[in-house]
Design an enzyme around this catalytic site. Sequence first.
Site, PDB file in Angstrom:
ATOM      1  CE1 TYR A 112       7.102   8.868   6.978  1.00  0.00           C
ATOM      2  CE2 TYR A 112       9.288   7.932   6.638  1.00  0.00           C
ATOM      3  CZ  TYR A 112       8.095   8.411   6.121  1.00  0.00           C
ATOM      4  OH  TYR A 112       7.892   8.421   4.775  1.00  0.00           O
ATOM      5  CD  GLU A 114       4.481   7.866   4.775  1.00  0.00           C
ATOM      6  OE1 GLU A 114       5.285   8.659   4.263  1.00  0.00           O
ATOM      7  OE2 GLU A 114       3.280   8.135   4.957  1.00  0.00           O
TER       8      GLU A 114
END
Length: 378
Positions: free
Chosen positions: A101, A189
């Site tokens: 991530y 993101e």
Amino acid sequence: MNLHEYQAKELFAQAGIPIPKGKVARTPEEAYQIASELGQTVVVKAQVHTGGRGKAGGVKLAQTPEEAKEKASVILGMDIKGYIVEKVLVTEAADITSEAYLSVTLDRESKMPVIIASPAGGIEIEEVAKQNPEKVLKLRVNPLTGLLPYHSRQVSGFLYADKNIRKQAETILKKLYALYFQADLTLAEINPLVVTKKGELIALDAKVTIDDNALVRHPEFEKYKEFFGAEKIEEEAKKAGLSFVKLDGSIGCIVNGAGLAMATMDLVKFYGGRPANFLDIGGSSNPEKVIAAMKIILADPNVKAICFNIFGGITRGDDVATGIVKAVNTLKPKVPIAIRLVGTNEDLAKEILSKVNLNVFSSMTEVVKKAIELSKAA
Ligand code: GDP
Ligand code: MN
């Protein structure tokens, strides 16, 4: 403003962040076409403004174009957390060895951009932060200095052991940060950021939020605007020069001035009613604005009565009255209307209103009570 994955990936591609090839489809036939162009196993992915699509069944592998068509017909029209899927992204499937991530977002507390990284990707970062906080790295970036080499090294070292992959991660972070800053984002993101079997890092998913207050600086993002449900009406109101917020009560409120509009809503609540909306027709109200306001309010089936509360200062009472009479004559509303109108040109306004059979008052309390009474009788 949130972007769809395929739109976010357009920005990623422009910024030089590696993404799998793909295109958006609106029909199963288009999905078939794109899958045959890609000529390999693909992933068909629902394009909706919400996360967790994978879990909801909105992300499916397809080995052949036929299968892509089949999967697209299942996903298109699907309801994912209240969002109906109208588009799917058909994209090259990747052979994944690990999922991480990586994001840049705004830390409102420190008023700085913050990098968030975790080697446990593919799942919600909030969950990782709760269950395994040691697996989440948060690194603030001073916006004056921007991203510095040590930030990148710290992040890549936290995510990966392999030197070559670390290099790639550093490059991606630099590009992600530059995009975040230049495009005025509040979130950029990648979840998951994956290492493929070939040892390449790619952004398999992309999520981008643009700062609404910066949209004036980015006419290029105009094309990404989409509206759902009540947003559509609010946008229509904005174009007509009205500030409108939909609520779920039964008293439609048409008021001039935001303060008076708030006070009117308070009074509706106080006397046991529920406002269907906030609506400010603004200062210098021409009759057209009043008609637009009536149209918007009447389109809401929950509205059982309309309450006008006009205090004429710069706003001329006769203009509003003319608008009301025109609106009543053209729209022929079935719901009852109660009006309070005082201030500039009040006498003239009342004379104009006497031509139509409406409930006209001078007191705010009276008009609100009347509107509630009328809504209950309807
Ligand atoms: P989200 O659920 O809305 O976040 O959608 P994602 O694009 O992140 O996909 C969810 C998960 O599906 C990913 O974490 C992967 O595990 C899996 N996935 C998505 N695309 C691929 C792919 O190309 N290959 C493989 N093997 N898995 C994929
Ligand atoms: Mn994801």
